[in-house]
Structures are given as structure tokens and as C-alpha cells.
Design an enzyme around this catalytic site. Structure first.
Site, short mmCIF file in Angstrom:
data_model
loop_
_atom_site.label_atom_id
_atom_site.label_comp_id
_atom_site.label_asym_id
_atom_site.label_seq_id
_atom_site.Cartn_x
_atom_site.Cartn_y
_atom_site.Cartn_z
N ASN A 1 0.87 -1.17 0.00
CA ASN A 1 0.00 0.00 0.00
C ASN A 1 0.91 1.22 0.00
O ASN A 1 1.53 1.52 1.02
CB ASN A 1 -0.89 -0.02 1.26
CG ASN A 1 -1.71 1.25 1.40
OD1 ASN A 1 -1.75 2.08 0.50
ND2 ASN A 1 -2.36 1.42 2.55
N TRP A 2 0.99 1.87 -1.14
CA TRP A 2 1.92 3.00 -1.27
C TRP A 2 1.39 4.28 -0.64
O TRP A 2 2.08 5.30 -0.62
CB TRP A 2 2.25 3.24 -2.75
CG TRP A 2 3.21 2.24 -3.31
CD1 TRP A 2 3.78 1.18 -2.65
CD2 TRP A 2 3.74 2.21 -4.64
NE1 TRP A 2 4.62 0.49 -3.49
CE2 TRP A 2 4.62 1.11 -4.73
CE3 TRP A 2 3.57 3.01 -5.77
CZ2 TRP A 2 5.31 0.79 -5.90
CZ3 TRP A 2 4.25 2.69 -6.94
CH2 TRP A 2 5.12 1.59 -7.00
N LYS A 3 0.14 4.26 -0.18
CA LYS A 3 -0.47 5.45 0.44
C LYS A 3 -0.24 6.67 -0.46
O LYS A 3 -0.29 6.55 -1.68
CB LYS A 3 0.09 5.62 1.85
CG LYS A 3 -0.09 4.34 2.68
CD LYS A 3 0.16 4.48 4.13
CE LYS A 3 -0.08 3.14 4.83
NZ LYS A 3 0.08 3.20 6.28
N HIS B 1 -9.51 1.38 4.99
CA HIS B 1 -8.23 1.51 5.70
C HIS B 1 -8.42 2.43 6.91
O HIS B 1 -9.19 3.41 6.83
CB HIS B 1 -7.17 2.07 4.75
CG HIS B 1 -5.79 1.96 5.32
ND1 HIS B 1 -5.31 2.84 6.27
CD2 HIS B 1 -4.80 1.06 5.11
CE1 HIS B 1 -4.07 2.48 6.59
NE2 HIS B 1 -3.74 1.41 5.92
N GLU C 1 -6.70 4.74 8.02
CA GLU C 1 -6.42 6.16 7.75
C GLU C 1 -7.62 6.83 7.09
O GLU C 1 -7.86 8.03 7.30
CB GLU C 1 -5.15 6.28 6.89
CG GLU C 1 -3.91 5.97 7.72
CD GLU C 1 -2.73 5.40 6.94
OE1 GLU C 1 -2.75 5.45 5.70
OE2 GLU C 1 -1.80 4.90 7.59
N GLU D 1 -5.36 -4.98 10.51
CA GLU D 1 -4.33 -3.96 10.70
C GLU D 1 -4.58 -3.22 12.03
O GLU D 1 -5.36 -2.25 12.06
CB GLU D 1 -4.38 -2.94 9.55
CG GLU D 1 -4.03 -3.52 8.21
CD GLU D 1 -3.39 -2.48 7.28
OE1 GLU D 1 -2.41 -2.83 6.64
OE2 GLU D 1 -3.86 -1.32 7.24
N GLY E 1 2.90 1.98 10.84
CA GLY E 1 3.89 3.04 10.71
C GLY E 1 4.64 3.35 11.99
O GLY E 1 5.31 4.38 12.09
N SER F 1 3.61 -2.47 10.26
CA SER F 1 5.07 -2.59 10.46
C SER F 1 5.61 -3.95 10.04
O SER F 1 6.48 -4.51 10.71
CB SER F 1 5.44 -2.28 11.92
OG SER F 1 5.11 -0.93 12.23
N GLY G 1 2.88 -1.17 4.22
CA GLY G 1 3.01 0.24 3.88
C GLY G 1 4.46 0.59 3.57
O GLY G 1 4.96 0.33 2.47
N GLY G 2 5.16 1.13 4.55
CA GLY G 2 6.52 1.66 4.38
C GLY G 2 7.48 0.74 3.63
O GLY G 2 8.19 1.19 2.72
P1 13P Z 1 3.22 0.10 7.61
O1 13P Z 1 3.67 -1.19 6.96
O2 13P Z 1 4.00 1.29 7.14
O3 13P Z 1 3.13 -0.01 9.09
O4 13P Z 1 1.72 0.38 7.09
C1 13P Z 1 0.77 -0.63 7.18
C2 13P Z 1 -0.44 -0.23 6.43
O5 13P Z 1 -1.14 0.69 6.82
C3 13P Z 1 -0.76 -0.96 5.19
O6 13P Z 1 -2.03 -0.67 4.73
#
Ligand code: 13P
Length: 242
Positions: A9-11, A96, A98, A165, A171, A204, A225-226
Site C-alpha cells: 500500500n503505497w499510500k 483503511h 487512515e 491492521e 507506521g 510494520s 506500507g513503508g
Molecule cells: P506500515 O507497513 O508502514 O506499518 O503500514 C501498514 C499499512 O497501513 C498498510 O495498509
């Protein structure tokens, strides 16, 4: 048969040039990995067309990060299913944390988006998970069962992926213990009517913990994510050792 999925997920990261650079680097170094692993990149809307052409003929599938429930209409700032399908998108993240936290998404709108994804032939990746406060208050199980109940109303469970999640693990570098993630994912599975739904863990996930996470019997993959932003890290994640 549950599918194994590693989804990035590149956000809100990467211009088109950055996206292409990452993808080419990733594909150039991608070793043969078992056929049963699905690799997905959920990119920002602006990079979808560029990635779609570059992904042609590869085994990486394209995903988006949200979808509106109508096919078209006066919904400024939204993107519809037919628009995503037109770009070669196969998966779409829905609900999600967020989106729920910062953009007012509710279980009711998550449900509408989820059903729209299915209606337009996309596979939704539904995200559920508790905050630190909810975990500390012992509300995790009730919260997650409540989210599932609302989000999955009238949803076809034959075309569905779920991601657990925990918000406190996103993050932060604070991964949920693999055994605990397994326990919650088992609980999620117990709420479903289709035993073949793939359930991923997200929060993470890094090269140094992917193997332990995937080794858990209930965990079918990861939503990352990251660590999906850098080719080296993402290569290691899709090449997890089981
Ligand atoms: P991280 O892997 O950066 O913690 O993010 C997880 C995430 O929100 C994937 O949708």
C-alpha cells in the site's frame, strides 16, 4: 483454497516517475517465486495508468486505495469502479484505518464501497483493526467483530480479502506479535461464512519479521506500507521463506 497475497500500500507516496522507477527496479530483480503467491501494488490514483502499462505481462497485480459506490455522478474528488477497471486495476483497499480516522469513513460507507468493488468485478481488501486505546480497554475482539458485521452486510465472501491492521502497529515499528495477530485472524475467520477468504496481517511488516508472520497458520499474507516503497525491501517480502 486460501491465496497467499503480499500487497503493498503505497499510500500518498510517489509521482509517476518515482512509481515507474520503483517498479522497474523491483521487476528487474524479482527472482522466480512460487506461483501461488499473488503480488499486489496498491498505488495512488495518479500512478495507476503508468503502472498498468508497465505491469502488462508481469505477475504483479494492480490495486487502488479507495473506490466510490456509484459508477459516476457529482461526487467531487472520488473515483469510481468503472474508472479503475478501465485502468486495469484488480484489487482495491476499502476501509483503511487512515480513511476511517482522517476522512470520516464509517462502517456504512465502507460497506457501500466494498459492495461497489465487487459489483464492478474488483477484489476488495477490507481493513479492520483496533486502536491502542481500544486494545488497552480490552475492546479488540468486540470492535473487530462489530466492524465485520457492519462492513460485510450483503457482501459476497467468494471475492473478498481481509486485512487485520491494528492501528497502533501502523507506521510505528511496533509490530503486533505474530502469535497475537494469528489469534485475531483466527477470530476474524470464525466470523466468516467462507473458509477460503484470505486474511492478511498489516502493521510494520518488514524484511526482518515477514517470515515469522507468514509462518503463522491463520495468516495468509501481508498488507505492507513503508516497506513496500523500496524495491529491496519489497523484494525480500515477496520472497518470504516459509
Ligand atoms: P506500515 O507497513 O508502514 O506499518 O503500514 C501498514 C499499512 O497501513 C498498510 O495498509
Amino acid at each position: 483454497m486460501r491465496k497467499v497475497i503480499i500487497a503493498g500500500n503505497w499510500k500518498m507516496y510517489k509521482t509517476r516517475a518515482d512509481a515507474l522507477d520503483m517498479l522497474q527496479n523491483f521487476l528487474n530483480h524479482l527472482e522466480p517465486i512460487p506461483e501461488d503467491r499473488e503480488i499486489v501494488i496498491c498505488a495512488p490514483f495518479t500512478a495507476l495508468e503508468t503502472l498498468s502499462s508497465a505491469l502488462h505481462g508481469t505477475r504483479v497485480r494492480l490495486g487502488a486505495q479507495n473506490i466510490h459506490w456509484e459508477a459516476e455522478g457529482a461526487y467531487t474528488g472520488e473515483i469510481s469502479g468503472p474508472m479503475l477497471v478501465d485502468l486495469g486495476v484488480r484489487y482495491v483497499i476499502v476501509g483503511h484505518s487512515e480513511r476511517r480516522q482522517y476522512f470520516g469513513e464509517t462502517d456504512a460507507t465502507v460497506n457501500l464501497r466494498l459492495r461497489a468493488a465487487q459489483r464492478f468485478g474488483l477484489t476488495p481488501i477490507l481493513c479492520v483493526g483496533e486502536s491502542k486505546q481500544q486494545r488497552d480497554a480490552g475492546e479488540t475482539e468486540d470492535l473487530i467483530c462489530g466492524q465485520l458485521k457492519e462492513d460485510l452486510q450483503e457482501v459476497d465472501q467468494t471475492n473478498l480479502v481481509i486485512a487485520y491492521e491494528p492501528i497502533w502497529a501502523i507506521g510505528t515499528g511496533e509490530t503486533c506479535e505474530a502469535v497475537e495477530a494469528n489469534r485475531i485472524i483466527k477470530l476474524i475467520r470464525s466470523q466468516l461464512t467462507n473458509p477460503d477468504v484470505s486474511i492478511l496481517y498489516g502493521g510494520s511488516v518488514k524484511p526482518n519479521n515477514i517470515d515469522e508472520i507468514i509462518a503463522q497458520p491463520e495468516i495468509d499474507g501481508a498488507l505492507v506500507g513503508g516497506a513496500s516503497l523500496a524495491p529491496g525491501d519489497f523484494l525480500r517480502l515477496v520472497d518470504f521463506q516459509s
